[in-house]
Design a protein around this motif. Structure first.
Motif, PDB file in Angstrom:
ATOM      1  N   LEU A  98       0.831  -1.204   0.000  1.00 41.20           N
ATOM      2  CA  LEU A  98       0.000   0.000   0.000  1.00 41.20           C
ATOM      3  C   LEU A  98       0.866   1.254   0.000  1.00 41.20           C
ATOM      4  CD1 LEU A  98      -2.788  -1.222   2.431  1.00 41.20           C
ATOM      5  CD2 LEU A  98      -3.022  -0.819  -0.033  1.00 41.20           C
ATOM      6  N   GLN A  99       1.964   1.229   0.724  1.00 37.05           N
ATOM      7  CA  GLN A  99       2.891   2.369   0.702  1.00 37.05           C
ATOM      8  C   GLN A  99       3.533   2.522  -0.674  1.00 37.05           C
ATOM      9  OE1 GLN A  99       5.558   1.469   3.935  1.00 37.05           O
ATOM     10  NE2 GLN A  99       4.119   2.178   5.501  1.00 37.05           N
ATOM     11  N   LEU A 100       3.927   1.409  -1.283  1.00 36.11           N
ATOM     12  CA  LEU A 100       4.539   1.460  -2.611  1.00 36.11           C
ATOM     13  C   LEU A 100       3.565   2.000  -3.663  1.00 36.11           C
ATOM     14  CD1 LEU A 100       6.487  -1.932  -2.653  1.00 36.11           C
ATOM     15  CD2 LEU A 100       7.488   0.373  -2.547  1.00 36.11           C
ATOM     16  N   LEU A 101       2.295   1.628  -3.536  1.00 30.86           N
ATOM     17  CA  LEU A 101       1.299   2.104  -4.497  1.00 30.86           C
ATOM     18  C   LEU A 101       1.178   3.622  -4.492  1.00 30.86           C
ATOM     19  CD1 LEU A 101      -1.605  -0.476  -4.155  1.00 30.86           C
ATOM     20  CD2 LEU A 101      -0.128  -0.091  -6.140  1.00 30.86           C
ATOM     21  N   ARG A 102       1.487   4.249  -3.376  1.00 32.59           N
ATOM     22  CA  ARG A 102       1.379   5.705  -3.255  1.00 32.59           C
ATOM     23  C   ARG A 102       2.565   6.453  -3.860  1.00 32.59           C
ATOM     24  NH1 ARG A 102      -2.264   8.140   0.082  1.00 32.59           N
ATOM     25  NH2 ARG A 102      -3.653   6.837   1.280  1.00 32.59           N
ATOM     26  N   LEU A 103       3.630   5.739  -4.217  1.00 31.13           N
ATOM     27  CA  LEU A 103       4.810   6.380  -4.806  1.00 31.13           C
ATOM     28  C   LEU A 103       4.527   6.782  -6.252  1.00 31.13           C
ATOM     29  CD1 LEU A 103       7.629   3.980  -3.539  1.00 31.13           C
ATOM     30  CD2 LEU A 103       7.001   6.237  -2.612  1.00 31.13           C
ATOM     31  N   PRO A 104       5.180   7.846  -6.729  1.00 31.91           N
ATOM     32  CA  PRO A 104       4.969   8.236  -8.134  1.00 31.91           C
ATOM     33  C   PRO A 104       5.350   7.136  -9.122  1.00 31.91           C
ATOM     34  CG  PRO A 104       6.126   9.971  -6.935  1.00 31.91           C
ATOM     35  CD  PRO A 104       6.027   8.781  -6.005  1.00 31.91           C
ATOM     36  N   HIS A 105       6.430   6.401  -8.828  1.00 31.58           N
ATOM     37  CA  HIS A 105       6.885   5.334  -9.715  1.00 31.58           C
ATOM     38  C   HIS A 105       7.348   4.154  -8.869  1.00 31.58           C
ATOM     39  CE1 HIS A 105       6.681   7.946 -13.205  1.00 31.58           C
ATOM     40  NE2 HIS A 105       7.225   8.883 -12.452  1.00 31.58           N
ATOM     41  N   PRO A 106       6.404   3.320  -8.398  1.00 36.37           N
ATOM     42  CA  PRO A 106       6.821   2.171  -7.582  1.00 36.37           C
ATOM     43  C   PRO A 106       7.661   1.196  -8.402  1.00 36.37           C
ATOM     44  CG  PRO A 106       4.469   2.063  -8.050  1.00 36.37           C
ATOM     45  CD  PRO A 106       4.980   3.355  -8.613  1.00 36.37           C
ATOM     46  N   ALA A 107       8.810   0.890  -7.881  1.00 37.70           N
ATOM     47  CA  ALA A 107       9.740   0.019  -8.610  1.00 37.70           C
ATOM     48  C   ALA A 107       9.283  -1.427  -8.560  1.00 37.70           C
ATOM     49  CB  ALA A 107      11.137   0.145  -8.000  1.00 37.70           C
ATOM     50  N   THR A 127      -3.026   4.150 -17.639  1.00 42.68           N
ATOM     51  CA  THR A 127      -3.592   5.335 -17.004  1.00 42.68           C
ATOM     52  C   THR A 127      -2.814   6.595 -17.368  1.00 42.68           C
ATOM     53  OG1 THR A 127      -4.344   3.967 -15.171  1.00 42.68           O
ATOM     54  CG2 THR A 127      -4.282   6.335 -14.786  1.00 42.68           C
ATOM     55  N   ARG A 128      -1.497   6.512 -17.351  1.00 40.74           N
ATOM     56  CA  ARG A 128      -0.676   7.698 -17.631  1.00 40.74           C
ATOM     57  C   ARG A 128      -0.638   8.051 -19.110  1.00 40.74           C
ATOM     58  NH1 ARG A 128       3.236   8.937 -13.444  1.00 40.74           N
ATOM     59  NH2 ARG A 128       3.352   7.271 -11.905  1.00 40.74           N
ATOM     60  N   GLU A 129      -0.418   7.055 -19.958  1.00 43.98           N
ATOM     61  CA  GLU A 129      -0.160   7.303 -21.379  1.00 43.98           C
ATOM     62  C   GLU A 129      -1.264   6.777 -22.291  1.00 43.98           C
ATOM     63  OE1 GLU A 129       2.406   9.147 -22.115  1.00 43.98           O
ATOM     64  OE2 GLU A 129       3.110   9.125 -20.039  1.00 43.98           O
ATOM     65  N   VAL A 130      -2.148   5.966 -21.784  1.00 49.41           N
ATOM     66  CA  VAL A 130      -3.209   5.270 -22.507  1.00 49.41           C
ATOM     67  C   VAL A 130      -2.621   4.127 -23.341  1.00 49.41           C
ATOM     68  CG1 VAL A 130      -5.186   5.423 -24.057  1.00 49.41           C
ATOM     69  CG2 VAL A 130      -4.676   7.333 -22.526  1.00 49.41           C
ATOM     70  N   THR A 131      -1.584   4.381 -24.096  1.00 48.99           N
ATOM     71  CA  THR A 131      -0.922   3.346 -24.890  1.00 48.99           C
ATOM     72  C   THR A 131      -0.095   2.449 -23.974  1.00 48.99           C
ATOM     73  OG1 THR A 131      -0.786   4.828 -26.774  1.00 48.99           O
ATOM     74  CG2 THR A 131       0.702   2.930 -26.779  1.00 48.99           C
ATOM     75  N   VAL A 132      -0.280   1.150 -24.117  1.00 52.72           N
ATOM     76  CA  VAL A 132       0.486   0.179 -23.334  1.00 52.72           C
ATOM     77  C   VAL A 132       1.609  -0.357 -24.220  1.00 52.72           C
ATOM     78  CG1 VAL A 132       0.380  -2.020 -22.099  1.00 52.72           C
ATOM     79  CG2 VAL A 132      -1.540  -0.405 -21.951  1.00 52.72           C
ATOM     80  N   PRO A 133       2.872  -0.128 -23.829  1.00 54.57           N
ATOM     81  CA  PRO A 133       3.980  -0.634 -24.643  1.00 54.57           C
ATOM     82  C   PRO A 133       3.931  -2.158 -24.798  1.00 54.57           C
ATOM     83  CG  PRO A 133       4.772   0.931 -22.998  1.00 54.57           C
ATOM     84  CD  PRO A 133       3.330   0.636 -22.668  1.00 54.57           C
ATOM     85  N   ASP A 134       4.459  -2.640 -25.907  1.00 50.27           N
ATOM     86  CA  ASP A 134       4.452  -4.075 -26.193  1.00 50.27           C
ATOM     87  C   ASP A 134       5.085  -4.897 -25.071  1.00 50.27           C
ATOM     88  OD1 ASP A 134       3.168  -3.641 -28.605  1.00 50.27           O
ATOM     89  OD2 ASP A 134       5.018  -3.735 -29.798  1.00 50.27           O
TER      90      ASP A 134
END
Length: 180
Positions: A98-107, A127-134
């Motif tokens: 839950l703490q990791l989910l709150r980070l801007p970029h959870p590793a 969510t961020r870009e709409v396009t999902v990379p391959d």
């Protein structure tokens, strides 16, 4: 987002659409429901879609709640986080997760199972870009079947809709109320 009251007043709480919403919510309406009731056709469609996403998919509960909570963070939807954090805990998400989910970029890595890490990367991309990379899509496919990929994609999109509705109308998060 901190608001005293939603930007619109709640609609009338009677009628067949209100009863449909109450049935899914165990007999009560949420502030979100009261706003949706301004448009019965939208409220009915919302109720059917979110009911299916919450209870009709084959995604494990921890993945479902991971997605919902991450979308809440990315879209700054306090109501959604507050409503779903206890559900996420019951679904098996840990305090660390839950703490990791709150980070801007959870590793990726410690703290996540391989499928959770893949779903988290998919959620962030969609969510961020709409396009999902391959590569992100391929990682999800290693763990999820066709149905689950469709369900995951609909879950991310559906809760993006929920969070954006809540944020735009400044719906405050009362205790114990579930978004969606």
């Amino acid at each position: 987002m901190t608001a005293e009251a939603p930007r619109l007043p709640g609609a009338a709480e009677d009628g067949p659409t209100a009863e449909l919403l109450r049935a899914r919510r165990g007999g009560r309406l949420s502030d979100l429901d009261r706003l949706l009731l301004h448009s019965p056709p939208v409220a009915e469609g919302w109720n059917a879609l979110l009911g299916a996403l919450r209870t009709g998919t084959t995604l494990p509960p921890d993945l479902r709640e991971l997605v919902i909570l991450r979308v809440a963070v990315l879209n700054d939807a306090t109501f959604e986080w507050t409503a779903h954090e206890p559900i996420g805990r019951r679904a098996g998400l840990t305090d660390v997760q839950l703490q990791l989910l709150r980070l801007p970029h959870p590793a990726p890595g410690p703290g996540w199972s391989p499928v959770q890490a893949a779903v988290l990367a998919f959620t962030d991309a969609a969510t961020r870009e709409v396009t999902v990379p391959d590569a992100v899509f391929a990682a999800v496919r290693e763990h999820l079947d066709d149905r689950q990929v469709v369900e995951l994609t609909a879950l991310v999109a559906g809760y993006a809709m929920v969070s954006r509705f809540l944020v735009a109308l400044q719906v405050p998060a009362p205790d114990g109320e579930v978004a969606g």
